[in-house]
Design a protein around this motif. Structure first.
Motif, PDB file in Angstrom:
ATOM      1  N   SER A  76       5.872   2.277  -3.082  1.00  9.77           N
ATOM      2  CA  SER A  76       6.397   1.214  -3.948  1.00  9.77           C
ATOM      3  C   SER A  76       6.084   1.414  -5.411  1.00  9.77           C
ATOM      4  CB  SER A  76       5.825  -0.148  -3.519  1.00  9.77           C
ATOM      5  OG  SER A  76       6.130  -0.401  -2.162  1.00  9.77           O
ATOM      6  N   CYS A  77       5.198   2.364  -5.742  1.00  9.40           N
ATOM      7  CA  CYS A  77       4.797   2.518  -7.133  1.00  9.40           C
ATOM      8  C   CYS A  77       4.350   3.952  -7.372  1.00  9.40           C
ATOM      9  CB  CYS A  77       3.689   1.543  -7.509  1.00  9.40           C
ATOM     10  SG  CYS A  77       2.181   1.797  -6.557  1.00  9.40           S
ATOM     11  N   GLN A 116      -2.557  -3.476  -1.799  1.00  6.54           N
ATOM     12  CA  GLN A 116      -3.158  -2.921  -0.580  1.00  6.54           C
ATOM     13  C   GLN A 116      -2.657  -1.508  -0.313  1.00  6.54           C
ATOM     14  OE1 GLN A 116      -2.795  -5.474   2.756  1.00  6.54           O
ATOM     15  NE2 GLN A 116      -4.047  -4.171   4.118  1.00  6.54           N
ATOM     16  N   GLU A 117      -1.375  -1.259  -0.597  1.00  6.02           N
ATOM     17  CA  GLU A 117      -0.842   0.087  -0.390  1.00  6.02           C
ATOM     18  C   GLU A 117      -1.542   1.112  -1.286  1.00  6.02           C
ATOM     19  OE1 GLU A 117       3.391   2.509  -0.984  1.00  6.02           O
ATOM     20  OE2 GLU A 117       3.289   0.324  -1.265  1.00  6.02           O
ATOM     21  N   VAL A 118      -1.872   0.730  -2.516  1.00  5.59           N
ATOM     22  CA  VAL A 118      -2.509   1.655  -3.451  1.00  5.59           C
ATOM     23  C   VAL A 118      -3.966   1.892  -3.070  1.00  5.59           C
ATOM     24  CG1 VAL A 118      -3.207   1.999  -5.853  1.00  5.59           C
ATOM     25  CG2 VAL A 118      -0.928   1.112  -5.317  1.00  5.59           C
ATOM     26  N   LEU A 159       5.842   0.189 -11.107  1.00  6.77           N
ATOM     27  CA  LEU A 159       6.488  -0.225  -9.863  1.00  6.77           C
ATOM     28  C   LEU A 159       7.885   0.382  -9.800  1.00  6.77           C
ATOM     29  CD1 LEU A 159       5.475  -4.007  -9.784  1.00  6.77           C
ATOM     30  CD2 LEU A 159       4.276  -2.050  -8.817  1.00  6.77           C
ATOM     31  N   GLY A 160       8.121   1.207  -8.789  1.00  7.44           N
ATOM     32  CA  GLY A 160       9.430   1.827  -8.607  1.00  7.44           C
ATOM     33  C   GLY A 160       9.793   2.688  -9.798  1.00  7.44           C
ATOM     34  N   SER A 161      11.075   2.620 -10.219  1.00 10.97           N
ATOM     35  CA  SER A 161      11.555   3.373 -11.385  1.00 10.97           C
ATOM     36  C   SER A 161      11.939   2.452 -12.540  1.00 10.97           C
ATOM     37  CB  SER A 161      12.767   4.225 -10.989  1.00 10.97           C
ATOM     38  OG  SER A 161      13.813   3.398 -10.492  1.00 10.97           O
ATOM     39  N   SER A 162      11.431   1.222 -12.496  1.00  8.33           N
ATOM     40  CA  SER A 162      11.777   0.240 -13.528  1.00  8.33           C
ATOM     41  C   SER A 162      11.024   0.544 -14.810  1.00  8.33           C
ATOM     42  CB  SER A 162      11.437  -1.174 -13.040  1.00  8.33           C
ATOM     43  OG  SER A 162      11.661  -2.117 -14.062  1.00  8.33           O
TER      44      SER A 162
END
Length: 582
Positions: A76-77, A116-118, A159-162
């Motif tokens: 996600s990031c 949590q993912e990171v 976050l993402g490609s933003s």
């Protein structure tokens, strides 16, 4: 993605996407390899999750090595590393038992699932407390996971490609104080302290001497059993202890006086037994002393013999035949043997003096049954003092001997007479003369060896000449025979059974084959020879040619050429090879 820090275009593009001013940096490659299907870097080797530095987050490098962080990709990031030229982010003092970290600088749109993912790459997360002000507290299962989370401090999170500012932020990870962590740490410390106290108590109990057995209380039954034990020699020591305890406790009264009197009487009956045991032990000690004295006498006799051998070796008759090193060793051995002999002699004389003193004490005593003996400890102390005194005197004597020898040597060097000087000169002249004679002898031996070698060479040349003469004679005879036999090739009597005809055919065939093989230096096989001989004598066979070649090994030899299926037998003419080797 392969993006080097030294590439200004790639770095500027990345910084613009994050809304940052590009900064020119010099460093190493950020990412070694990335596989989009796996969403992770392929250049990083898998790490054991049970040790620090597992997963995608590498362990913190040593302080003396410059930190080179790389881009970390998640689902996600994406985490971009900080500027390596900037100082590392500061952290507070680590609280004891810290398992919780403070994470600040999160993007506004970051959710708890993204956090949590990171951070689950650093280890098992037990709790996440997120605030609305872009920070959170994360609690891990183990303390070492906190160190891996601190490694992410300074990373830029997108976050993402933003490119929106709400989707990016700079992480700040620091130690956090938590009551749960401090409580668990205190519980762990108390548990370790209890274990240490228990271990020490067990060690003290193990090293503590055992307690004496408890003494039973007095009763008539116990008194009867104790009286029986007092009569037994094996149980007497235990029983007398119980009797002493009862008397000290005040168990003796009018009713039990008779029983105690009988037990005291039983204890008195053991006096005679103890005296008998003492006398037996004294007799054993006397026997041991006597055997020790006899053995010591034998050892002293052998020492006397060894010293006599050394004294005989130091006399002029044998002393002159030993070398300087041998004399030195013999002198050291003699001194050592004399010291040991003197020590054993003094020990034996001390034993005899003790016996004489005991005899005199026995004669002068009023009561012959009483023997006044010297205390063993006093004798040991006296013997030790005498030994120390003897050693010190011996060392002083050795020092005096060394000084005397040094003085003698100095005196001999200072007062050397002219006669000794002339003797030394004569000895040097004789040595020089001997060396000259040895050199002359060596030169004569070399000349003799040269003459011998010349004689051997002449003999070899004579032998070589004789061999060549013999070979030439054989060749002349063979050529004459060939000439004589050349006219009789068509002789019809060649194959008759007459012995003269057989010899004639043998010589003829030998000459023809020798001539044929002589012009074929590499040899020829039997079929080739047979085809040639048939032109001269059609009745001869290949077996007869082979038998004739085998009968003359000094003229013909067989060789094998080729390998395997190409193996071939060839016959060669070898009569002239003897001339070459001689």
């Amino acid at each position: 993605l392969n993006m080097s820090v030294t590439d200004p275009t790639a770095w500027a593009t990345a910084m613009n996407n994050l809304g940052m001013v590009p900064v020119g940096l010099a460093g190493q490659q950020l990412v070694t390899g990335f596989d989009p299907s796996l969403s992770m870097m392929t250049g990083i080797t898998p790490i054991n999750p049970m040790i620090p530095g597992m997963g995608l987050v590498p362990p913190p490098p040593p302080t003396d090595v410059p930190v080179v962080k790389e881009i970390i990709h998640c689902k996600s990031c994406t985490l971009f590393p900080p500027n390596p030229n900037l100082p590392p982010p500061s952290t507070r003092e680590r609280p004891p038992g810290c398992k919780t970290v403070f994470v600040g600088g999160l993007p506004e749109n970051a959710t708890e699932e993204i956090i949590q993912e990171v951070f689950e790459q650093c280890g098992d997360i037990t709790a996440i407390r997120k605030s609305k002000k872009n920070f959170c507290h994360i609690r891990f299962a183990e303390e070492f996971m906190v160190d891996k989370a601190i490694y992410l401090s300074g990373y830029r999170m997108r976050l993402g490609s933003s490119t929106d500012k709400k989707d990016s932020g700079r992480l700040h990870v620091d130690f956090a104080q938590a009551r749960d962590d401090f409580y668990e740490w205190e519980c762990k410390q108390r548990m370790l302290a209890r274990e240490e106290r228990h271990r020490r108590k067990m060690e003290e109990d193990r090293l503590r001497p055992p307690s004496p057995p408890a003494i039973m209380h007095y009763s008539e039954h116990e008194a009867a059993l104790l009286a029986e034990k007092l009569k037994d020699d094996s149980k007497f020591s235990e029983a007398i202890t119980v009797l002493l305890t009862w008397i000290e406790r005040g168990e003796v009264n009018r009713r039990s006086a008779n029983q105690f009197y009988s037990m005291v009487q039983s204890a008195n009956s053991h006096v005679r037994r103890l005296m008998n045991e003492k006398a037996a032990h004294e007799q054993e000690m006397e026997q041991a002393k006597e055997s020790f004295k006899n053995a010591l006498t034998g050892i002293l006799t052998q020492f006397e013999q060894i010293v006599a051998v050394f004294n005989a070796s130091t006399r002029q008759k044998a002393w002159d035949h030993f070398s300087k090193a041998q004399r030195k060793n013999i002198d050291i051995w003699r001194k050592h043997s004399e010291e040991l002999r003197n020590a054993h002699s003094e020990q034996l004389m001390g034993i005899r003096r003790e016996e004489e003193m005991e005899m005199s004490d026995d004669d002068s005593g009023d009561n012959p049954s009483k023997k006044l003996r010297v205390d063993d400890s006093a004798l040991a102390a006296q013997a030790y003092a005498l030994k120390e005194e003897n050693d010190s005197l011996r060392w002083q004597l050795d020092a005096y001997r060394n000084e005397v020898e040094l003085l003698k040597q100095e005196k001999g060097q200072l007062f050397r007479t002219e006669e000794s000087l002339t003797k030394d000169q004569q000895l040097q002249f004789l040595q020089q003369t001997m060396q000259g004679m040895q050199q002359q002898l060596l030169s004569i031996q070399e000349e003799l060896n040269n003459k011998k070698s010349e004689l051997e060479q002449a003999k070899e040349e004579q032998t070589h000449t004789q061999a060549m003469l013999k070979v030439l004679q054989e060749q002349v005879s063979i050529c004459g025979g060939i000439k004589m036999l050349a006219k009789g090739v068509e002789d019809p009597w060649l194959h008759l059974q007459n012995p003269f005809n057989k010899l004639y055919a043998f010589v003829f065939h030998t000459g023809i084959i020798s001539t044929f093989l002589h012009v074929h230096p590499f040899g020829a096989n039997i079929e080739y020879l047979w085809s040639y001989m048939q032109q001269l004598d059609s009745r001869i066979s290949a077996n007869e040619i082979e038998m004739l070649l085998m009968r003359l090994p000094r003229m013909f030899k067989q060789e094998f050429t080729g390998v395997g299926a190409t193996l071939e037998k060839r016959w060669k003419f070898c009569a002239f090879e003897g001339i070459k080797t001689i």
